[in-house]
Design an enzyme around this catalytic site. Structure first.
Site, mmCIF file in Angstrom:
data_model
loop_
_atom_site.group_PDB
_atom_site.id
_atom_site.type_symbol
_atom_site.label_atom_id
_atom_site.label_comp_id
_atom_site.label_asym_id
_atom_site.label_seq_id
_atom_site.Cartn_x
_atom_site.Cartn_y
_atom_site.Cartn_z
ATOM 1 N N LYS A 146 85.923 109.707 -18.259
ATOM 2 C CA LYS A 146 86.075 111.109 -18.658
ATOM 3 C C LYS A 146 87.280 111.291 -19.553
ATOM 4 C CE LYS A 146 89.802 112.223 -15.944
ATOM 5 N NZ LYS A 146 91.133 112.324 -16.511
ATOM 6 N N ASP B 58 88.701 113.614 -9.286
ATOM 7 C CA ASP B 58 87.781 113.447 -10.427
ATOM 8 C C ASP B 58 86.419 112.882 -10.036
ATOM 9 O OD1 ASP B 58 89.939 114.045 -12.104
ATOM 10 O OD2 ASP B 58 90.463 111.932 -12.345
HETATM 11 O O1 C5P Z 1 92.875 113.199 -6.252
HETATM 12 P P1 C5P Z 1 93.399 111.883 -6.696
HETATM 13 O O2 C5P Z 1 93.483 110.879 -5.583
HETATM 14 O O3 C5P Z 1 92.708 111.332 -7.896
HETATM 15 O O4 C5P Z 1 94.889 112.154 -7.153
HETATM 16 C C1 C5P Z 1 95.812 111.123 -7.381
HETATM 17 C C2 C5P Z 1 97.219 111.718 -7.399
HETATM 18 O O5 C5P Z 1 97.376 112.567 -8.543
HETATM 19 C C3 C5P Z 1 97.539 112.612 -6.224
HETATM 20 O O6 C5P Z 1 98.055 111.877 -5.152
HETATM 21 C C4 C5P Z 1 98.571 113.559 -6.794
HETATM 22 O O7 C5P Z 1 99.838 112.959 -6.844
HETATM 23 C C5 C5P Z 1 98.114 113.733 -8.226
HETATM 24 N N1 C5P Z 1 97.267 114.929 -8.430
HETATM 25 C C6 C5P Z 1 97.842 116.192 -8.354
HETATM 26 N N2 C5P Z 1 97.060 117.292 -8.562
HETATM 27 C C7 C5P Z 1 95.748 117.167 -8.851
HETATM 28 C C8 C5P Z 1 95.142 115.892 -8.938
HETATM 29 C C9 C5P Z 1 95.939 114.789 -8.724
HETATM 30 O O8 C5P Z 1 99.043 116.329 -8.099
HETATM 31 N N3 C5P Z 1 95.024 118.261 -9.069
#
Ligand code: C5P
Length: 314
Positions: A19, A149
């Site tokens: 993406k 995502d």
């Molecule tokens: O959701 P995901 O595991 O992909 O997110 C990885 C990291 O990115 C999270 O631990 C966080 O630190 C950050 N993140 C965030 N806000 C979001 C998505 C991700 O702070 N909306």
């Protein structure tokens, strides 16, 4: 003698896309530490393939192209494919079994949601292998638990993402968009980029504003309109952490790209072009060592493409 279909071992390959965030608006961190997002995702034609076969135990093999740093891949138990399998198995009360092969083409730790693509593909493939018939609603819910995502990697196309990015709804997209993507030889940590965003933007709003201009540009199908509307709140912190990314964006625009943009939290840089020929020209210039190009890998991809889907039944 010809083997009948039902005599063959079941094997399924599911393909899931990378993406780009065409718009990434980030708000102040929530109580759970995540950031509220208003983002417009586009799935682009760089794919990881996940193949699953029956096996008495559990294994995950990952193959990467030469240009990718395999050292950045997580270990088996930390791999998002294993976490996806655990959640799906627990949801249905079935054992986690299977031999999984992941063939990567999406940059690792690159801001293009390669891990999320693998998770989405694994959910779809294992659901077939195990015959668990998960509903779309449950798949999306499990996907959201795996990462912000991952639901988008299931639906693909072009979509608005809200919440922490996991609430997705399709948006109108009238174009075929051509992108040049330049991965970096070192990944960038997403949490680190978000932390730096917090430092640079102490007064970020609780809710990021709407992306009406971007959504109108997508619906117009006009590359110049989309180029003018691209926006990423994580671009400034990513460049602050990796100043050479700013130089790369400048070089891509000097090479004729309509606009350069950091993909998600980076470090992959993407460049919007007006046609396939234009993308090939920009890619050739960026890859040319005599023109100052020190990026051995330059990729061309178009969007929007489909979300995770079965490509092989055997
Ligand atoms: O959701 P995901 O595991 O992909 O997110 C990885 C990291 O990115 C999270 O631990 C966080 O630190 C950050 N993140 C965030 N806000 C979001 C998505 C991700 O702070 N909306």
């Amino acid at each position: 003698m010809t083997a009948r279909f039902e005599d063959l071992p079941a094997q399924f390959t599911v393909r899931a896309p990378a993406k780009i965030n065409l718009h990434l608006g980030v708000g102040a961190p929530r109580e759970d530490g995540y950031h509220p997002l208003l983002t417009v995702y586009q799935a682009v034609g760089l794919h990881d393939d996940v193949t699953v076969r029956p096996a008495p135990d559990w294994s995950v093999e990952v193959a990467v192209p030469d240009w990718m740093d395999a050292g950045q891949l997580p270990r088996l138990e930390d791999n998002i494919v294993t976490r996806a399998a655990d959640l799906l198995a627990a949801h249905h009360g079935v054992p986690r079994t299977g031999a999984v092969d992941v063939v990567k083409a999406i940059p690792v730790a690159g801001g293009m949601a390669g891990g999320s693509a693998d998770a989405a593909a694994a959910l779809v493939a294992l659901d077939r292998l195990w015959g668990t018939g998960t509903t779309d609603e449950d798949l999306l819910r499990i996907a959201a638990e795996l990462g912000s995502d991952v639901p988008f990697a299931l639906i693909g196309g072009s979509a608005l993402g809200t919440g922490r990015g996991e609430l997705v709804q399709r948006v109108e997209d009238a174009g075929t968009w051509w992108w040049v993507a330049v991965p970096s030889d070192r990944g960038l940590s997403t949490p680190q980029v978000y932390r730096h965003f917090d430092e640079l933007s102490p007064h970020a709003p609780a809710q990021p504003p709407p992306a009406d201009d971007l959504i109108a540009a997508l619906a117009s199908g006009v590359p110049e309109a989309l180029a003018a509307a691209l926006h990423n709140d994580l671009q400034e912190p990513a460049i602050a952490l990796r100043p050479e990314l700013g130089d790369l964006l400048d070089r891509g625009e000097a090479a004729g790209a309509l606009r350069g943009l950091i993909s998600g939290s980076g470090p992959t840089c993407v460049f919007l072009c007006s046609s396939p020929d234009h993308a090939r020209e920009v890619a050739a210039t960026l890859a040319d060592p005599d023109g100052g190009g020190e990026h051995p890998t330059v990729l061309v991809a178009n969007g929007a493409v489909s979300g995770a889907h079965l490509v092989e039944y055997a």
